[in-house]
Write a protein that holds these residues in place. Structure first.
Motif, PDB file in Angstrom:
ATOM      1  N   ALA A  73       0.823  -1.211   0.000  1.00  0.00           N
ATOM      2  CA  ALA A  73       0.000   0.000   0.000  1.00  0.00           C
ATOM      3  C   ALA A  73       0.855   1.257   0.000  1.00  0.00           C
ATOM      4  O   ALA A  73       0.599   2.206  -0.754  1.00  0.00           O
ATOM      5  CB  ALA A  73      -0.952  -0.004   1.183  1.00  0.00           C
ATOM      6  N   VAL A  77       0.923   4.213  -3.204  1.00  0.00           N
ATOM      7  CA  VAL A  77       0.548   5.628  -3.085  1.00  0.00           C
ATOM      8  C   VAL A  77       1.762   6.544  -2.950  1.00  0.00           C
ATOM      9  O   VAL A  77       1.606   7.741  -2.739  1.00  0.00           O
ATOM     10  CB  VAL A  77      -0.414   5.846  -1.884  1.00  0.00           C
ATOM     11  CG1 VAL A  77      -1.704   5.095  -2.088  1.00  0.00           C
ATOM     12  CG2 VAL A  77       0.248   5.490  -0.569  1.00  0.00           C
ATOM     13  N   THR A  83      -2.407  11.846  -0.244  1.00  0.00           N
ATOM     14  CA  THR A  83      -2.880  10.578   0.312  1.00  0.00           C
ATOM     15  C   THR A  83      -3.237  10.759   1.778  1.00  0.00           C
ATOM     16  O   THR A  83      -2.811  11.717   2.423  1.00  0.00           O
ATOM     17  CB  THR A  83      -1.804   9.478   0.206  1.00  0.00           C
ATOM     18  OG1 THR A  83      -0.681   9.860   1.002  1.00  0.00           O
ATOM     19  CG2 THR A  83      -1.376   9.237  -1.214  1.00  0.00           C
ATOM     20  N   GLU A  84      -4.011   9.820   2.255  1.00  0.00           N
ATOM     21  CA  GLU A  84      -4.339   9.791   3.681  1.00  0.00           C
ATOM     22  C   GLU A  84      -4.586   8.340   4.071  1.00  0.00           C
ATOM     23  O   GLU A  84      -5.448   7.676   3.497  1.00  0.00           O
ATOM     24  CB  GLU A  84      -5.593  10.633   3.949  1.00  0.00           C
ATOM     25  CG  GLU A  84      -5.962  10.702   5.423  1.00  0.00           C
ATOM     26  CD  GLU A  84      -7.167  11.594   5.653  1.00  0.00           C
ATOM     27  OE1 GLU A  84      -8.119  11.108   6.273  1.00  0.00           O
ATOM     28  OE2 GLU A  84      -7.151  12.754   5.188  1.00  0.00           O
ATOM     29  N   GLU A  85      -3.806   7.823   4.999  1.00  0.00           N
ATOM     30  CA  GLU A  85      -3.900   6.444   5.474  1.00  0.00           C
ATOM     31  C   GLU A  85      -3.887   5.450   4.306  1.00  0.00           C
ATOM     32  O   GLU A  85      -4.711   4.538   4.231  1.00  0.00           O
ATOM     33  CB  GLU A  85      -5.147   6.253   6.332  1.00  0.00           C
ATOM     34  CG  GLU A  85      -5.147   7.078   7.602  1.00  0.00           C
ATOM     35  CD  GLU A  85      -6.415   6.892   8.410  1.00  0.00           C
ATOM     36  OE1 GLU A  85      -7.197   5.961   8.098  1.00  0.00           O
ATOM     37  OE2 GLU A  85      -6.619   7.663   9.352  1.00  0.00           O
ATOM     38  N   ASN A  86      -2.944   5.640   3.382  1.00  0.00           N
ATOM     39  CA  ASN A  86      -2.771   4.777   2.198  1.00  0.00           C
ATOM     40  C   ASN A  86      -3.963   4.783   1.244  1.00  0.00           C
ATOM     41  O   ASN A  86      -4.180   3.826   0.509  1.00  0.00           O
ATOM     42  CB  ASN A  86      -2.417   3.350   2.595  1.00  0.00           C
ATOM     43  CG  ASN A  86      -1.023   3.252   3.168  1.00  0.00           C
ATOM     44  OD1 ASN A  86      -0.141   4.019   2.795  1.00  0.00           O
ATOM     45  ND2 ASN A  86      -0.812   2.318   4.064  1.00  0.00           N
ATOM     46  N   PHE A  87      -4.742   5.869   1.240  1.00  0.00           N
ATOM     47  CA  PHE A  87      -5.819   6.054   0.267  1.00  0.00           C
ATOM     48  C   PHE A  87      -5.480   7.270  -0.577  1.00  0.00           C
ATOM     49  O   PHE A  87      -4.863   8.231  -0.094  1.00  0.00           O
ATOM     50  CB  PHE A  87      -7.174   6.283   0.963  1.00  0.00           C
ATOM     51  CG  PHE A  87      -7.700   5.075   1.649  1.00  0.00           C
ATOM     52  CD1 PHE A  87      -8.338   4.073   0.927  1.00  0.00           C
ATOM     53  CD2 PHE A  87      -7.579   4.921   3.018  1.00  0.00           C
ATOM     54  CE1 PHE A  87      -8.831   2.940   1.565  1.00  0.00           C
ATOM     55  CE2 PHE A  87      -8.072   3.809   3.656  1.00  0.00           C
ATOM     56  CZ  PHE A  87      -8.695   2.805   2.925  1.00  0.00           C
ATOM     57  N   PHE A  88      -5.874   7.266  -1.845  1.00  0.00           N
ATOM     58  CA  PHE A  88      -5.689   8.414  -2.708  1.00  0.00           C
ATOM     59  C   PHE A  88      -6.708   9.479  -2.342  1.00  0.00           C
ATOM     60  O   PHE A  88      -7.891   9.186  -2.154  1.00  0.00           O
ATOM     61  CB  PHE A  88      -5.889   8.035  -4.183  1.00  0.00           C
ATOM     62  CG  PHE A  88      -4.866   7.076  -4.706  1.00  0.00           C
ATOM     63  CD1 PHE A  88      -3.620   7.520  -5.096  1.00  0.00           C
ATOM     64  CD2 PHE A  88      -5.152   5.725  -4.825  1.00  0.00           C
ATOM     65  CE1 PHE A  88      -2.676   6.641  -5.593  1.00  0.00           C
ATOM     66  CE2 PHE A  88      -4.207   4.840  -5.317  1.00  0.00           C
ATOM     67  CZ  PHE A  88      -2.973   5.304  -5.697  1.00  0.00           C
ATOM     68  N   LEU A  89      -6.294  10.736  -2.266  1.00  0.00           N
ATOM     69  CA  LEU A  89      -7.205  11.848  -2.082  1.00  0.00           C
ATOM     70  C   LEU A  89      -7.390  12.531  -3.421  1.00  0.00           C
ATOM     71  O   LEU A  89      -6.415  12.884  -4.088  1.00  0.00           O
ATOM     72  CB  LEU A  89      -6.645  12.838  -1.065  1.00  0.00           C
ATOM     73  CG  LEU A  89      -6.542  12.348   0.374  1.00  0.00           C
ATOM     74  CD1 LEU A  89      -5.925  13.426   1.260  1.00  0.00           C
ATOM     75  CD2 LEU A  89      -7.907  11.952   0.902  1.00  0.00           C
TER      76      LEU A  89
END
Length: 95
Positions: A73, A77, A83-89
């Protein structure tokens, strides 16, 4: 099977491609010649012919089918602008 002028215009509109009347007529002729060639290929008798992936006999290289936990992860990213906590923003697109 043949393609008429209305079908070419409809596909162009769905593809968001601007096509003039003259261009649509040329495209219809070209598409019909391609479809004619495909119909010729359908006439070839291929019974007993095995499907092949290459003209040379070879075995396909395969990777080992092993279950892993991933742990990629952070690598995925790493180049993202936000990103935030391995998520795409991404920016909000719905109002």
């Amino acid at each position: 099977m043949s393609v008429d002028l209305d079908t070419v215009k409809r596909v162009a509109r769905l593809s968001r491609i601007a096509v003039s009347e003259q261009e649509a007529a040329v495209m219809a002729d070209k598409i019909n010649s391609i479809l004619g060639f495909v119909e010729q290929l359908n006439e070839v008798d291929v019974t007993g012919v095995e499907p092949m992936t290459s003209v040379l006999p070879m075995d396909m290289r395969k990777r080992a089918d092993a279950v892993t936990d991933g742990n990629k992860a952070a690598d995925i990213v790493a180049n993202a602008p936000a990103t935030e906590e391995n998520f795409f923003l991404v920016p909000k697109v719905v109002e």
